[in-house]
Write a protein that holds these residues in place. Structure first.
Motif, short mmCIF file in Angstrom:
data_model
loop_
_atom_site.label_atom_id
_atom_site.label_comp_id
_atom_site.label_asym_id
_atom_site.label_seq_id
_atom_site.Cartn_x
_atom_site.Cartn_y
_atom_site.Cartn_z
N MET A 161 43.98 25.31 -8.70
CA MET A 161 44.03 23.94 -9.18
C MET A 161 44.32 23.91 -10.67
N LYS A 162 44.91 22.81 -11.06
CA LYS A 162 45.09 22.50 -12.48
C LYS A 162 44.26 21.25 -12.79
N LEU A 163 43.20 21.46 -13.54
CA LEU A 163 42.30 20.38 -13.91
C LEU A 163 42.55 19.99 -15.35
N LEU A 164 42.28 18.73 -15.69
CA LEU A 164 42.53 18.26 -17.04
C LEU A 164 41.61 17.10 -17.36
N ARG A 165 41.65 16.70 -18.61
CA ARG A 165 40.91 15.53 -19.08
C ARG A 165 41.90 14.63 -19.81
N TYR A 166 41.86 13.36 -19.52
CA TYR A 166 42.87 12.45 -20.06
C TYR A 166 42.20 11.20 -20.61
N PHE A 198 41.62 22.70 -35.57
CA PHE A 198 42.17 24.05 -35.54
C PHE A 198 41.99 24.74 -34.18
N GLY A 199 41.60 23.98 -33.14
CA GLY A 199 41.42 24.57 -31.83
C GLY A 199 41.96 23.75 -30.69
N PRO A 200 43.28 23.45 -30.67
CA PRO A 200 43.83 22.76 -29.50
C PRO A 200 43.68 23.60 -28.23
N ILE A 201 43.17 23.00 -27.15
CA ILE A 201 43.05 23.69 -25.87
C ILE A 201 43.64 22.83 -24.76
N GLY A 202 44.17 23.49 -23.75
CA GLY A 202 44.81 22.80 -22.63
C GLY A 202 46.32 22.97 -22.68
N PRO A 203 47.04 22.22 -21.87
CA PRO A 203 46.67 20.96 -21.23
C PRO A 203 45.74 21.08 -20.02
N TRP A 204 45.79 22.23 -19.34
CA TRP A 204 45.08 22.34 -18.08
C TRP A 204 44.04 23.45 -18.12
N LEU A 205 43.03 23.29 -17.30
CA LEU A 205 42.15 24.38 -16.91
C LEU A 205 42.67 24.85 -15.55
#
Length: 281
Positions: free
Chosen positions: A1-6, A178-185
């Motif tokens: 799965m690709k999970l995300l927060r929007y 200074f810590g962009p993460i994602g787009p997906w888990l």
């Protein structure tokens, strides 16, 4: 799965990316992608859902950090032999560990703020590992059983703050944004081998990093096991596992980011990020 927060910053909702690339709302099933929602049994319940039955998010919302409630943002330094060489360092006999403040976390396409007084803001594409269940004194053989998923991390650094001023690296790694993460888990079932992922980074359209997680000195399973000997790892903790060569400080002459620069980066199977760098007021 690709999970995300929007959604808007601070008001993100949990979502799932369906096979057509559409965002489906998970709010009726989990309150957020944090804590207990990352446990294996919780992820199994989400995986059993029919994506087509979930509400479709029809607009194009901002994508936020792919996990919430992160207690520890742990980074591994000099974990690619070719990157260590370009910085003039030797490969360490054990993993180099430093912390990045969780207040540095932002969305994958949010603006990154160049801090006041910075002259050496640098880029680093990294493979991120998100812990899904508590790991303490785990063996290397069982370490990956504690992974909720993988994500793309941009470990932005201010090299003068990091290395030219007294103290540890943390202050050069922890500036806001200074810590962009994602787009997906991305759950482990979609990543056959975390040690064989292509990774790249462009600055203003110019390829600067073009590497692979296969050249890591200490692999993901070893790093999880190693860290768990010193501290318990909790659901939502992020481990950023190091960067391949091509960072600004390694160029001759060195090159650093300035106001208006655009950085794009990606890792095979984990999506892409794009950030505009903006001087902080």
């Amino acid at each position: 799965m690709k999970l995300l927060r929007y959604g808007d910053q601070g008001a993100e909702k949990p979502g799932l990316l369906d096979s057509d690339g559409n965002i489906r709302d998970l709010s009726a099933h989990v309150s957020d992608l944090a804590g207990a929602a990352l446990l294996p049994e919780s992820l199994s319940r989400i995986a059993a859902l029919d994506p087509a039955a979930l509400p479709l998010v029809s607009d194009s919302p901002r994508v936020g950090p792919c996990v919430a409630g992160t207690g520890k943002f742990i980074c591994i330094g000099l974990n690619y032999s070719d990157h260590a060489a370009e910085t003039g360092a030797t490969v360490p006999p054990e993993p180099v560990i430093f912390m990045k403040a969780t207040s540095a976390i932002c969305g994958p396409n949010d603006d990154v703020r160049i801090p006041r007084g910075s002259e050496k803001t640098d880029w680093e594409v990294e493979l991120g590992v998100v812990i899904g269940r508590t790991a303490k004194y785990v063996s290397e053989a069982e370490a990956l059983d504690h992974v909720a998923g993988y994500c793309l991390v941009h470990d932005v650094s201010e090299r003068a703050f990091q290395a030219e001023r007294a103290g540890q690296w943390t202050k050069g790694k922890s500036c806001d944004t200074f810590g962009p993460i994602g787009p997906w888990l991305v759950t482990p079932d979609e990543i056959a081998d975390p040690q064989n992922l292509a990774m790249w980074l462009n600055v203003n359209g110019e390829k600067m990093q073009d590497g692979s997680s296969s050249t890591m000195v200490y692999g993901v399973a070893f790093v999880i096991s190693y860290l768990s000997q010193f501290m318990s790892l909790q659901p939502g903790d992020i481990i950023s596992t190091g960067t391949p060569p091509g960072v600004g400080m390694g160029l001759k002459p060195p090159r650093y980011l300035k106001d208006g620069d655009v950085v794009e980066l990606g890792i095979e199977g984990l999506g892409t990020q794009k950030q505009r760098f903006v001087a902080d007021a």
